[in-house]
Structures are given as C-alpha cells and as structure tokens.
Scaffold this motif. Structure first.
Motif, mmCIF file in Angstrom:
data_model
loop_
_atom_site.group_PDB
_atom_site.id
_atom_site.type_symbol
_atom_site.label_atom_id
_atom_site.label_comp_id
_atom_site.label_asym_id
_atom_site.label_seq_id
_atom_site.Cartn_x
_atom_site.Cartn_y
_atom_site.Cartn_z
ATOM 1 N N PHE A 1 -42.156 22.755 -19.474
ATOM 2 C CA PHE A 1 -40.783 23.626 -19.704
ATOM 3 C C PHE A 1 -41.092 24.934 -19.279
ATOM 4 C CE2 PHE A 1 -38.560 20.787 -22.735
ATOM 5 C CZ PHE A 1 -37.754 19.983 -21.656
ATOM 6 N N ALA A 2 -42.387 25.535 -19.948
ATOM 7 C CA ALA A 2 -42.679 27.081 -19.438
ATOM 8 C C ALA A 2 -42.751 27.274 -18.084
ATOM 9 C CB ALA A 2 -44.040 27.377 -20.345
ATOM 10 N N MET A 3 -43.607 26.190 -17.229
ATOM 11 C CA MET A 3 -43.784 26.365 -16.018
ATOM 12 C C MET A 3 -42.409 26.695 -14.963
ATOM 13 S SD MET A 3 -45.792 23.853 -13.280
ATOM 14 C CE MET A 3 -47.157 23.798 -14.614
ATOM 15 N N ILE A 4 -41.305 25.570 -15.521
ATOM 16 C CA ILE A 4 -40.012 25.804 -15.103
ATOM 17 C C ILE A 4 -39.302 26.850 -15.209
ATOM 18 C CG2 ILE A 4 -37.667 24.590 -15.094
ATOM 19 C CD1 ILE A 4 -39.059 22.347 -15.750
ATOM 20 N N LEU A 5 -39.346 27.506 -16.420
ATOM 21 C CA LEU A 5 -38.650 28.712 -16.891
ATOM 22 C C LEU A 5 -39.274 30.069 -16.153
ATOM 23 C CD1 LEU A 5 -37.802 27.971 -20.528
ATOM 24 C CD2 LEU A 5 -36.339 27.986 -18.684
ATOM 25 N N GLU A 6 -40.677 29.870 -16.310
ATOM 26 C CA GLU A 6 -41.486 31.360 -15.814
ATOM 27 C C GLU A 6 -41.155 31.336 -14.301
ATOM 28 O OE1 GLU A 6 -43.009 33.533 -16.896
ATOM 29 O OE2 GLU A 6 -43.737 33.151 -18.929
ATOM 30 N N ALA A 7 -40.757 30.073 -13.633
ATOM 31 C CA ALA A 7 -40.626 30.285 -12.114
ATOM 32 C C ALA A 7 -39.313 31.098 -11.598
ATOM 33 C CB ALA A 7 -40.469 28.893 -11.373
ATOM 34 N N GLN A 8 -38.757 31.352 -12.873
ATOM 35 C CA GLN A 8 -37.298 32.023 -12.646
ATOM 36 C C GLN A 8 -37.441 33.543 -12.650
ATOM 37 O OE1 GLN A 8 -34.726 29.831 -11.721
ATOM 38 N NE2 GLN A 8 -36.111 28.410 -12.040
ATOM 39 N N PHE B 1 -27.758 22.096 -27.215
ATOM 40 C CA PHE B 1 -28.280 20.991 -27.509
ATOM 41 C C PHE B 1 -28.463 20.290 -26.152
ATOM 42 C CE2 PHE B 1 -28.168 16.309 -28.649
ATOM 43 C CZ PHE B 1 -29.039 16.298 -29.688
ATOM 44 N N LEU B 2 -29.867 19.934 -26.041
ATOM 45 C CA LEU B 2 -30.429 19.251 -24.905
ATOM 46 C C LEU B 2 -31.295 18.006 -25.059
ATOM 47 C CD1 LEU B 2 -31.597 22.355 -22.715
ATOM 48 C CD2 LEU B 2 -29.274 20.771 -22.373
ATOM 49 N N LEU B 3 -30.998 17.001 -24.154
ATOM 50 C CA LEU B 3 -32.142 15.937 -24.144
ATOM 51 C C LEU B 3 -33.477 16.475 -23.764
ATOM 52 C CD1 LEU B 3 -29.803 12.793 -23.948
ATOM 53 C CD2 LEU B 3 -30.853 13.693 -25.894
ATOM 54 N N LYS B 4 -34.571 15.843 -23.915
ATOM 55 C CA LYS B 4 -35.742 16.282 -23.139
ATOM 56 C C LYS B 4 -35.894 15.815 -21.850
ATOM 57 C CE LYS B 4 -38.949 17.016 -26.930
ATOM 58 N NZ LYS B 4 -40.587 16.540 -27.731
ATOM 59 N N ASP B 5 -34.999 14.805 -21.308
ATOM 60 C CA ASP B 5 -35.089 14.585 -20.047
ATOM 61 C C ASP B 5 -34.014 15.143 -19.072
ATOM 62 O OD1 ASP B 5 -32.576 13.407 -20.784
ATOM 63 O OD2 ASP B 5 -33.176 11.257 -20.298
ATOM 64 N N VAL B 6 -33.972 16.377 -19.695
ATOM 65 C CA VAL B 6 -32.617 17.138 -18.698
ATOM 66 C C VAL B 6 -33.320 17.538 -17.552
ATOM 67 C CG1 VAL B 6 -33.792 19.497 -20.001
ATOM 68 C CG2 VAL B 6 -31.369 19.398 -18.853
ATOM 69 N N ARG B 7 -32.735 17.820 -16.476
ATOM 70 C CA ARG B 7 -32.961 18.034 -15.107
ATOM 71 C C ARG B 7 -33.412 19.728 -15.202
ATOM 72 N NH1 ARG B 7 -29.235 17.970 -10.586
ATOM 73 N NH2 ARG B 7 -27.831 18.835 -12.288
ATOM 74 N N ARG B 8 -34.432 19.989 -14.110
ATOM 75 C CA ARG B 8 -34.815 21.303 -14.149
ATOM 76 C C ARG B 8 -33.838 22.240 -14.047
ATOM 77 N NH1 ARG B 8 -39.547 23.211 -11.256
ATOM 78 N NH2 ARG B 8 -40.263 20.953 -11.109
ATOM 79 N N ASP B 9 -32.872 22.092 -13.213
ATOM 80 C CA ASP B 9 -31.536 23.145 -12.888
ATOM 81 C C ASP B 9 -30.891 23.325 -14.013
ATOM 82 O OD1 ASP B 9 -32.526 23.545 -10.556
ATOM 83 O OD2 ASP B 9 -30.987 22.353 -9.547
ATOM 84 N N ASP B 10 -30.575 22.096 -14.915
ATOM 85 C CA ASP B 10 -29.907 22.258 -16.170
ATOM 86 C C ASP B 10 -30.579 22.867 -17.242
ATOM 87 O OD1 ASP B 10 -27.628 20.594 -14.810
ATOM 88 O OD2 ASP B 10 -28.399 18.868 -15.598
ATOM 89 N N LEU B 11 -31.861 22.703 -17.227
ATOM 90 C CA LEU B 11 -32.405 23.371 -18.442
ATOM 91 C C LEU B 11 -32.529 24.973 -18.004
ATOM 92 C CD1 LEU B 11 -34.691 23.670 -20.600
ATOM 93 C CD2 LEU B 11 -36.538 23.529 -18.927
#
Length: 217
Positions: free
Chosen positions: A17-24, A100-110
C-alpha cells in the motif's frame, strides 16, 4: 500534500500500500505501524490527514484505534479488512471512520479513497450508507439525549438540511430542494456538524436516523 499513516500487522500489505500511495504526486506516507497502539502513536507524532487502519490487528485492533484517533485529532480514519461483514462496517462508522475498504481493493480505488477521505467526504456511496445506517438504528439502538432535545439546537433550515443529508443528497441536490445556493447549503451543513458535534456527513446520516428525522424503511 496528503499525509498518510498506514497500520497493518502484515508487513507485505503495508509495504504494498505504501508503494502505491507514495507513487502519487500528492500523497506522502509519513508513518507505518503494525498494531493499534503503534498506529495511535504514529498519528500523534505525525498528525496525518488520513490513517489507513486494518481492522484486525494484534493487541488494540483498528476499530479501537480509530476511536482514539478520531476523538483526539482531526485525522480521518479509513478502515481496511479482508472480511466484508456488516458488523465491522457498523463498528467502524461508530468509531468515527470516514471510509471502509476491502484489502483486495484495486490500486486506483485505494488512491481515490485516500483522496476522498482527505477532502472531508465519506467513502461509502449514499445508497450503501443509508442501508447500513437504517440497519444500525433499527437493530442497534443507542442510549443518549432524546431525539427531540438533540435537534433542539438546530434551526428549521438546519433540521431540513440534516434530513436531506440523511437521504444521501449532495450539496447541489440539497440546494435545489431547498431553493438556495450551494454556498448557503455549505453553511447549513457546517452548522449542523458543529452544533451536533459530528465529524462528517456519514455521522450526519447516522444522526438523522438516530434522531428519527428519517425513519428506517
């Protein structure tokens, strides 16, 4: 820049998750934690805009951590779980969570979820929110100030604003229904949240049902 604290007892999930968010370009992960106590400490230390909290963690879980975080800071809680069960959603909402999110949320949705919650909105769609809140108030009544007394602090226009919020209407839709400007609606919404001690629109929907301004279907 949106500042985020991540809390999950699974290191691989956290790092992913950190990698996905830090890329923004507009999001920065300022702290990570493996349990609820560490999450609270990280929020106190960094004062982030959003705390992304796993519901199930050893020791203090995410919901208990959210209660503390939401009660003592302006950080908004976004809950994560692998279990799509209503009780978790109920408890997260009552803890003050804004999403509220499920852990299998898509990258863009996170990424979208973090931005939405950081902007002060709730993540749940209005129809989903109304269903959940109706179930909460029907099956899990709460003790406290009688409904009539709780709403006594509101003006007639503010009560109407709360009723329309409870129906899941946007500011633009409320403006149309009340025949006023969106700026006026924003003022009414702000007054409702302030007078009733509510954090956001999700809690306003809960208040509308609990006060019986809207009756569960």
């Amino acid at each position: 820049m949106i500042r985020v604290v991540l809390a999950d007892d699974q290191e691989l999930v956290r790092s992913g998750f950190a990698m996905i968010l830090e890329a923004q370009p507009d999001i920065q992960v300022v702290g990570e934690a493996g349990d609820g106590e560490a999450a609270i400490a990280a929020v106190r230390a960094h004062q982030p805009d959003v705390a992304l909290l796993d519901i199930r963690m050893p020791g203090l879980d995410g919901i208990e951590a959210a209660k503390v975080i939401c009660s003592e800071s302006r950080t908004r809680a976004l809950m994560l779980t692998t279990f799509d069960q209503d009780d978790y959603v109920y408890d997260a909402l009552y803890a003050g969570a804004s999403g509220f999110l499920l852990k299998d949320v898509r990258r863009d949705d996170l990424v979208h979820a973090v931005r939405v919650v950081a902007a002060g909105e709730s993540l749940l769609a209005p129809t989903v929110t109304r269903r959940l809140i109706a179930d909460i108030t029907r099956n899990r009544p709460r003790e406290g100030t009688p409904p009539s007394e709780r709403l006594a602090v509101l003006t007639a226009r503010e009560r109407e604003t709360l009723r329309l919020l409870g129906r899941g209407l946007s500011n633009a839709e409320i403006a149309t229904a009340m025949v006023v400007s969106e700026h006026t609606v924003k003022t009414h919404v702000s007054n409702v949240l302030s007078k009733l001690g509510l954090r956001d629109r999700v809690q306003a929907v809960i208040a509308a049902y609990e006060s019986r301004l809207i009756e569960p279907a």
